[in-house]
Design a protein around this motif. Structure first.
Motif, PDB file in Angstrom:
ATOM      1  N   THR A   1      22.991 -24.631  20.162  1.00 26.24           N
ATOM      2  CA  THR A   1      22.377 -25.744  19.422  1.00 26.24           C
ATOM      3  C   THR A   1      22.735 -27.083  20.056  1.00 26.24           C
ATOM      4  O   THR A   1      21.928 -28.018  20.050  1.00 26.24           O
ATOM      5  CB  THR A   1      22.782 -25.713  17.941  1.00 26.24           C
ATOM      6  OG1 THR A   1      24.222 -25.672  17.818  1.00 26.24           O
ATOM      7  CG2 THR A   1      22.183 -24.496  17.238  1.00 26.24           C
TER       8      THR A   1
ATOM      9  N   TYR B   1      20.527 -30.476  19.088  1.00 27.61           N
ATOM     10  CA  TYR B   1      20.409 -30.528  17.634  1.00 27.61           C
ATOM     11  C   TYR B   1      21.621 -31.248  17.036  1.00 27.61           C
ATOM     12  O   TYR B   1      22.763 -30.852  17.288  1.00 27.61           O
ATOM     13  CB  TYR B   1      20.363 -29.126  17.043  1.00 27.61           C
ATOM     14  CG  TYR B   1      19.120 -28.316  17.334  1.00 27.61           C
ATOM     15  CD1 TYR B   1      17.994 -28.874  17.930  1.00 27.61           C
ATOM     16  CD2 TYR B   1      19.068 -26.968  16.986  1.00 27.61           C
ATOM     17  CE1 TYR B   1      16.867 -28.119  18.176  1.00 27.61           C
ATOM     18  CE2 TYR B   1      17.944 -26.193  17.231  1.00 27.61           C
ATOM     19  CZ  TYR B   1      16.845 -26.773  17.832  1.00 27.61           C
ATOM     20  OH  TYR B   1      15.732 -26.017  18.080  1.00 27.61           O
ATOM     21  N   PRO B   2      21.409 -32.272  16.221  1.00 26.39           N
ATOM     22  CA  PRO B   2      22.523 -32.878  15.490  1.00 26.39           C
ATOM     23  C   PRO B   2      22.989 -31.951  14.366  1.00 26.39           C
ATOM     24  O   PRO B   2      22.252 -31.036  13.959  1.00 26.39           O
ATOM     25  CB  PRO B   2      21.926 -34.168  14.937  1.00 26.39           C
ATOM     26  CG  PRO B   2      20.465 -33.896  14.833  1.00 26.39           C
ATOM     27  CD  PRO B   2      20.129 -32.966  15.963  1.00 26.39           C
ATOM     28  N   PRO B   3      24.201 -32.160  13.842  1.00 34.34           N
ATOM     29  CA  PRO B   3      24.735 -31.259  12.807  1.00 34.34           C
ATOM     30  C   PRO B   3      23.820 -31.111  11.596  1.00 34.34           C
ATOM     31  O   PRO B   3      23.690 -30.015  11.035  1.00 34.34           O
ATOM     32  CB  PRO B   3      26.064 -31.913  12.435  1.00 34.34           C
ATOM     33  CG  PRO B   3      26.464 -32.664  13.664  1.00 34.34           C
ATOM     34  CD  PRO B   3      25.185 -33.165  14.261  1.00 34.34           C
ATOM     35  N   GLU B   4      23.175 -32.202  11.195  1.00 33.80           N
ATOM     36  CA  GLU B   4      22.325 -32.102  10.003  1.00 33.80           C
ATOM     37  C   GLU B   4      21.103 -31.215  10.258  1.00 33.80           C
ATOM     38  O   GLU B   4      20.636 -30.521   9.336  1.00 33.80           O
ATOM     39  CB  GLU B   4      21.892 -33.488   9.533  1.00 33.80           C
ATOM     40  CG  GLU B   4      21.147 -34.332  10.559  1.00 33.80           C
ATOM     41  CD  GLU B   4      22.078 -35.180  11.435  1.00 33.80           C
ATOM     42  OE1 GLU B   4      21.570 -36.144  12.035  1.00 33.80           O
ATOM     43  OE2 GLU B   4      23.286 -34.855  11.515  1.00 33.80           O
ATOM     44  N   LYS B   5      20.599 -31.200  11.487  1.00 27.93           N
ATOM     45  CA  LYS B   5      19.464 -30.320  11.786  1.00 27.93           C
ATOM     46  C   LYS B   5      19.913 -28.862  11.803  1.00 27.93           C
ATOM     47  O   LYS B   5      19.187 -27.977  11.321  1.00 27.93           O
ATOM     48  CB  LYS B   5      18.840 -30.680  13.130  1.00 27.93           C
ATOM     49  CG  LYS B   5      17.634 -29.800  13.479  1.00 27.93           C
ATOM     50  CD  LYS B   5      16.847 -30.318  14.670  1.00 27.93           C
ATOM     51  CE  LYS B   5      15.614 -29.459  14.924  1.00 27.93           C
ATOM     52  NZ  LYS B   5      14.773 -29.986  16.021  1.00 27.93           N
TER      53      LYS B   5
ATOM     54  N   ALA C   1      22.311 -27.606  10.084  1.00 23.65           N
ATOM     55  CA  ALA C   1      22.505 -27.232   8.681  1.00 23.65           C
ATOM     56  C   ALA C   1      21.176 -26.951   8.003  1.00 23.65           C
ATOM     57  O   ALA C   1      21.048 -25.989   7.224  1.00 23.65           O
ATOM     58  CB  ALA C   1      23.256 -28.345   7.946  1.00 23.65           C
ATOM     59  N   ALA C   2      20.169 -27.759   8.293  1.00 21.16           N
ATOM     60  CA  ALA C   2      18.851 -27.542   7.685  1.00 21.16           C
ATOM     61  C   ALA C   2      18.230 -26.237   8.179  1.00 21.16           C
ATOM     62  O   ALA C   2      17.631 -25.482   7.389  1.00 21.16           O
ATOM     63  CB  ALA C   2      17.938 -28.726   8.002  1.00 21.16           C
TER      64      ALA C   2
END
Length: 400
Positions: A376, A381-385, A387-388
């Motif tokens: 990732t 991908y940032p952490p929030e993506k 997680a989503a």
């Protein structure tokens, strides 16, 4: 750099044939990212007995060193989105599934070219993606039967027999790797990728080689032979010594002359019935009993010393442990070690594929989903993506 360090391969692979083919690419430096379906516990090879501990098996270790693992459910929109992002940044999509599955799950070139026009899609299936058998599952044992291999293997008085190793699977893995390399070369030259439609069936049939030519051209009817004898070259077979077995092969006339000297049977070399390949084949019933009597009179070690000194192609018939202990295996760098948290030092046989200096370091096979963070991150991908995506089921509901 190793030869394939600039190659990234997404592998939807399982069991033996596909992972066997791609492990050689990984050994050559390719980044092989295994996509493991979280709904089924990943690659079924993780659970092959007898040496199994949870999701780790020595079978899996054999075929998956130097690879990365990502649990990804591509049947979900979120998982498919991650897969497509990987396609955009990769050179190849590699799979070994049933012949109708690549189309169903959308991993052919036609399905992916809009994401990456240069991507190469290598599908190793049981029977190929075309033809009346395309939807049939294909396994090594099944293919050895269909392709006639078992009719050629075993004693004439015994049943048809499979080979001791899964040679259809493993040969097909090599064929797929060769096909992929051809595809990658063409894609880098032309900027356009395509499909490699490779199958166990095609491989098994192609390996019929000269018996097939003989059968189709001259009406030859292959049969199983006593003592694993070559169908036409005599002597070229197993012989029983006083304490074991050895193989002796006279594939050239000079070897026949050397053999009769070793056996101290110049009369055989002078006998007109045995003067040529063709004559020895015609008169094998008269020749072979005499050779068997001579070999049975002494030990394997005795005969091997004489045969090797004379330059006659020959070998003891080793068991697996004896084969691995041969100094040639170590001298050729074929024995490698990786460290595993459960299995400890895993010793295995390395790849025979060679170019330049061979790497001295190998990584154990990955734990399932071990490389999610690294992959990732690779995709930006940032952490929030992440997680989503996880919440949407991309990585499986039990993955963390």
């Amino acid at each position: 750099m190793r030869p394939l360090e600039d190659v990234r391969i997404i592998a939807l692979e399982q069991y033996g044939a596909g992972p066997f083919g791609s492990v050689h690419l990984a050994d050559l430096g390719a980044q092989v990212i295994k996509i493991e379906d979280p709904r089924t516990g990943g690659d079924i090879g993780r659970y092959v007995p007898p040496y199994v501990h949870g999701e780790e098996s020595l079978f899996f270790e054999t075929f998956n060193r130097n690879k990365q693992s990502l649990s990804l459910d591509i049947s979900t929109p979120a998982g498919r989105a991650v897969f497509e992002d990987l396609v955009r940044t990769s050179d190849a999509v590699w799979s070994n599934l049933r012949g109708d599955v690549p189309a169903k799950i959308g991993i052919r070139y036609a399905d992916l070219a809009h994401l990456n026009p240069a991507v190469v899609c290598c599908s190793l299936t049981g029977f190929g993606m075309t033809g009346p058998r395309a939807a049939e599952p294909g396994y090594d044992y099944v293919l050895q039967g269909i392709a006639g291999w078992m009719s050629l293997t075993g004693d004439p008085d015994g049943p048809p027999t499979k080979t001791g190793l899964s040679l259809v699977d493993f040969s097909s893995g090599f064929v797929a790797a060769l096909s992929l390399m051809a595809g990658l070369h063409a894609a880098r030259r032309d900027g356009v990728g395509g499909d490699c439609d490779v199958s166990l069936y095609d491989t098994a049939m192609s390996l019929l080689t000269y018996p097939a030519t003989w059968a189709m051209t001259a009406g030859y009817e292959p049969v199983r032979t006593v003592d694993s004898a070559h169908p036409s070259l005599v002597p070229f077979q197993a012989f029983q010594a006083a304490d074991g077995w050895l193989v002796v092969g006279c594939a050239k006339e000079k070897f026949w002359q050397r053999l009769v000297a070793v056996l101290e049977r110049p009369d055989l070399g002078d006998d007109d019935r045995f003067a040529t390949f063709q004559l020895r084949d015609v008169h094998r019933a008269e020749l072979l009993p005499q050779l068997k009597t001579v070999f049975a009179a002494d030990t394997v070690a005795h005969w091997m010393a004489l045969l090797q000194a004379a330059g006659v192609p020959s070998s003891p018939i080793n068991d697996v442990v004896q084969a691995l202990a041969d100094p040639q295996a170590a001298a050729r760098g074929l024995l490698l070690e990786t460290e595993h948290p459960h299995w400890g030092t895993v010793r295995q046989v390395g790849s025979p594929v060679r170019f330049g200096d061979q790497p001295t370091e190998h990584r154990r096979a990955p734990h399932r989903n071990e490389h999610q963070d690294a992959i990732t991150d690779l995709l930006g991908y940032p952490p929030e993506k992440v997680a989503a995506l996880a919440a949407a089921g991309a990585f499986g509901h039990q993955e963390h």
